[in-house]
Design a protein around this motif. Structure first.
Motif, PDB file in Angstrom:
ATOM      1  N   UNK A  74      -2.635  -0.868  15.245  1.00 31.40           N
ATOM      2  CA  UNK A  74      -4.093  -0.914  15.144  1.00 31.40           C
ATOM      3  C   UNK A  74      -4.695  -1.031  16.540  1.00 31.40           C
ATOM      4  N   UNK A  75      -6.004  -0.765  16.615  1.00 28.93           N
ATOM      5  CA  UNK A  75      -6.733  -0.955  17.867  1.00 28.93           C
ATOM      6  C   UNK A  75      -8.218  -1.060  17.546  1.00 28.93           C
ATOM      7  N   UNK A  76      -8.971  -1.500  18.530  1.00 30.62           N
ATOM      8  CA  UNK A  76     -10.433  -1.471  18.391  1.00 30.62           C
ATOM      9  C   UNK A  76     -10.872  -0.045  18.734  1.00 30.62           C
ATOM     10  N   UNK A  77     -11.770   0.518  17.932  1.00 32.74           N
ATOM     11  CA  UNK A  77     -12.227   1.890  18.161  1.00 32.74           C
ATOM     12  C   UNK A  77     -13.723   1.966  18.464  1.00 32.74           C
ATOM     13  N   UNK A  78     -14.450   0.899  18.180  1.00 31.05           N
ATOM     14  CA  UNK A  78     -15.894   0.876  18.423  1.00 31.05           C
ATOM     15  C   UNK A  78     -16.258  -0.539  18.857  1.00 31.05           C
ATOM     16  N   UNK A  79     -16.328  -0.756  20.179  1.00 27.97           N
ATOM     17  CA  UNK A  79     -16.586  -2.103  20.685  1.00 27.97           C
ATOM     18  C   UNK A  79     -18.013  -2.548  20.410  1.00 27.97           C
ATOM     19  N   UNK A  80     -18.950  -1.618  20.352  1.00 24.86           N
ATOM     20  CA  UNK A  80     -20.352  -1.988  20.100  1.00 24.86           C
ATOM     21  C   UNK A  80     -20.528  -2.580  18.705  1.00 24.86           C
ATOM     22  N   UNK A  81     -19.770  -2.068  17.744  1.00 22.84           N
ATOM     23  CA  UNK A  81     -19.892  -2.531  16.360  1.00 22.84           C
ATOM     24  C   UNK A  81     -18.672  -3.316  15.876  1.00 22.84           C
ATOM     25  N   UNK A  82     -17.743  -3.621  16.784  1.00 22.94           N
ATOM     26  CA  UNK A  82     -16.542  -4.401  16.464  1.00 22.94           C
ATOM     27  C   UNK A  82     -15.748  -3.792  15.307  1.00 22.94           C
ATOM     28  N   UNK A  83     -15.517  -2.467  15.391  1.00 23.52           N
ATOM     29  CA  UNK A  83     -14.750  -1.761  14.368  1.00 23.52           C
ATOM     30  C   UNK A  83     -13.319  -1.570  14.867  1.00 23.52           C
ATOM     31  N   UNK A  84     -12.371  -1.990  14.049  1.00 23.45           N
ATOM     32  CA  UNK A  84     -10.956  -1.793  14.316  1.00 23.45           C
ATOM     33  C   UNK A  84     -10.438  -0.681  13.423  1.00 23.45           C
ATOM     34  N   UNK A  85      -9.344  -0.051  13.851  1.00 18.06           N
ATOM     35  CA  UNK A  85      -8.733   0.996  13.034  1.00 18.06           C
ATOM     36  C   UNK A  85      -7.253   0.705  12.872  1.00 18.06           C
ATOM     37  N   UNK A  86      -6.806   0.799  11.641  1.00 18.67           N
ATOM     38  CA  UNK A  86      -5.381   0.748  11.330  1.00 18.67           C
ATOM     39  C   UNK A  86      -4.876   2.182  11.458  1.00 18.67           C
ATOM     40  N   UNK A  87      -4.135   2.461  12.522  1.00 20.97           N
ATOM     41  CA  UNK A  87      -3.671   3.819  12.797  1.00 20.97           C
ATOM     42  C   UNK A  87      -2.423   4.164  12.003  1.00 20.97           C
ATOM     43  N   UNK A  88      -1.556   3.161  11.799  1.00 19.36           N
ATOM     44  CA  UNK A  88      -0.273   3.417  11.149  1.00 19.36           C
ATOM     45  C   UNK A  88       0.165   2.166  10.411  1.00 19.36           C
ATOM     46  N   UNK A  89       0.725   2.357   9.232  1.00 17.34           N
ATOM     47  CA  UNK A  89       1.419   1.273   8.537  1.00 17.34           C
ATOM     48  C   UNK A  89       2.457   1.938   7.641  1.00 17.34           C
ATOM     49  N   UNK A  90       3.715   1.688   7.948  1.00 24.10           N
ATOM     50  CA  UNK A  90       4.818   2.335   7.232  1.00 24.10           C
ATOM     51  C   UNK A  90       5.941   1.341   7.004  1.00 24.10           C
ATOM     52  N   UNK A  91       6.538   1.450   5.832  1.00 26.88           N
ATOM     53  CA  UNK A  91       7.638   0.575   5.430  1.00 26.88           C
ATOM     54  C   UNK A  91       8.741   1.455   4.838  1.00 26.88           C
ATOM     55  N   UNK A  92       9.987   1.144   5.154  1.00 26.68           N
ATOM     56  CA  UNK A  92      11.107   1.900   4.594  1.00 26.68           C
ATOM     57  C   UNK A  92      11.016   1.937   3.074  1.00 26.68           C
ATOM     58  N   UNK A  93      11.300   3.087   2.461  1.00 27.54           N
ATOM     59  CA  UNK A  93      11.188   3.207   0.992  1.00 27.54           C
ATOM     60  C   UNK A  93      11.964   2.135   0.224  1.00 27.54           C
ATOM     61  N   UNK A  94      13.134   1.775   0.716  1.00 29.39           N
ATOM     62  CA  UNK A  94      13.935   0.769   0.003  1.00 29.39           C
ATOM     63  C   UNK A  94      13.326  -0.635   0.058  1.00 29.39           C
ATOM     64  N   UNK A  95      12.312  -0.805   0.910  1.00 31.08           N
ATOM     65  CA  UNK A  95      11.630  -2.094   1.030  1.00 31.08           C
ATOM     66  C   UNK A  95      10.298  -2.125   0.278  1.00 31.08           C
ATOM     67  N   UNK A  96       9.906  -0.985  -0.324  1.00 32.21           N
ATOM     68  CA  UNK A  96       8.645  -0.959  -1.074  1.00 32.21           C
ATOM     69  C   UNK A  96       8.697  -1.955  -2.220  1.00 32.21           C
ATOM     70  N   UNK A  97       7.574  -2.598  -2.480  1.00 29.10           N
ATOM     71  CA  UNK A  97       7.499  -3.565  -3.568  1.00 29.10           C
ATOM     72  C   UNK A  97       7.956  -4.960  -3.189  1.00 29.10           C
ATOM     73  N   UNK A  98       8.343  -5.158  -1.938  1.00 30.52           N
ATOM     74  CA  UNK A  98       8.824  -6.473  -1.494  1.00 30.52           C
ATOM     75  C   UNK A  98       7.791  -7.217  -0.652  1.00 30.52           C
ATOM     76  N   UNK A  99       6.581  -6.667  -0.579  1.00 31.29           N
ATOM     77  CA  UNK A  99       5.509  -7.358   0.128  1.00 31.29           C
ATOM     78  C   UNK A  99       5.433  -7.108   1.613  1.00 31.29           C
ATOM     79  N   UNK A 100       6.268  -6.212   2.147  1.00 29.53           N
ATOM     80  CA  UNK A 100       6.271  -5.976   3.594  1.00 29.53           C
ATOM     81  C   UNK A 100       4.941  -5.357   4.031  1.00 29.53           C
ATOM     82  N   UNK A 101       4.460  -4.372   3.299  1.00 27.04           N
ATOM     83  CA  UNK A 101       3.186  -3.741   3.638  1.00 27.04           C
ATOM     84  C   UNK A 101       2.043  -4.734   3.601  1.00 27.04           C
ATOM     85  N   UNK A 102       2.066  -5.610   2.610  1.00 30.51           N
ATOM     86  CA  UNK A 102       1.017  -6.626   2.472  1.00 30.51           C
ATOM     87  C   UNK A 102       1.064  -7.608   3.648  1.00 30.51           C
ATOM     88  N   UNK A 103       2.261  -7.992   4.059  1.00 26.02           N
ATOM     89  CA  UNK A 103       2.406  -8.909   5.197  1.00 26.02           C
ATOM     90  C   UNK A 103       1.869  -8.249   6.468  1.00 26.02           C
TER      91      UNK A 103
END
Length: 165
Positions: A74-103
């Motif tokens: 992630x990074x800040x993309x708009x400092x004037x309005x304090x907007x952050x962007x999640x650019x990437x979030x990926x978890x190995x398929x065998x780990x899906x459903x174990x809460x890794x993405x949520x963490x």
């Protein structure tokens, strides 16, 4: 137990390796093999990943028993309005459903809030079932976009947004 750490330059080959292992399972149902390869080469080459680090992008690595199982960026993309962007979030398929993405998501949310963020945005392919994960996390669809990424390929995405305050 899932542990998080802030990635450094030496972790970027791990990020690229995870993307190589995760993307085919995530996208092959609705993106051609040619576009998948093009996007991985474009977005996950070491020069691009290191340039993102230098621009202030924050990469978080998730591991379980000393094995890296996912990442977020992630990074800040708009400092004037304090907007952050999640650019990437990926978890190995065998780990899906174990809460890794949520963490990973919760950590990005907490860090963005702590840094004064007012909202967090992300792009998600319209056909990606992760869209449901984002909706459950409180994100709203802000707009629909088609982004030309070159070589005759486009990304057909929703821009989603979550208010942080």
């Amino acid at each position: 137990m899932i542990l998080l750490r802030r990635a450094k330059a030496e972790d970027m080959p791990i990020v690229a390796d995870l993307a190589e292992r995760i993307w085919p399972a995530t996208y092959s149902a609705y993106i051609s093999d040619e576009q998948l390869r093009y996007m991985l080469d474009l977005m996950y080459n070491q020069g691009e990943l290191l340039a993102q680090l230098e621009k202030g992008y924050v990469f978080l690595m998730a591991s379980e028993e000393d094995k890296d199982v996912g990442f977020a960026c992630y990074s800040i993309v708009d400092t004037a309005n304090d907007v952050y962007k999640l650019h990437k979030i990926y978890v190995l398929p065998e780990m899906h459903g174990k809460g890794v993405g949520k963490i990973l998501m919760n950590e990005v949310l907490n860090l963005a809030k702590r840094n004064g963020g007012k909202s967090l945005e992300l792009n998600v392919n319209k056909h990606n079932k992760a869209k449901d994960f984002y909706l459950k996390s409180g994100f709203k669809i802000k707009e629909s976009v088609t982004i030309d990424i070159g070589n005759g390929f486009v990304m057909d995405d929703f821009v989603m947004e979550l208010a942080l305050s």
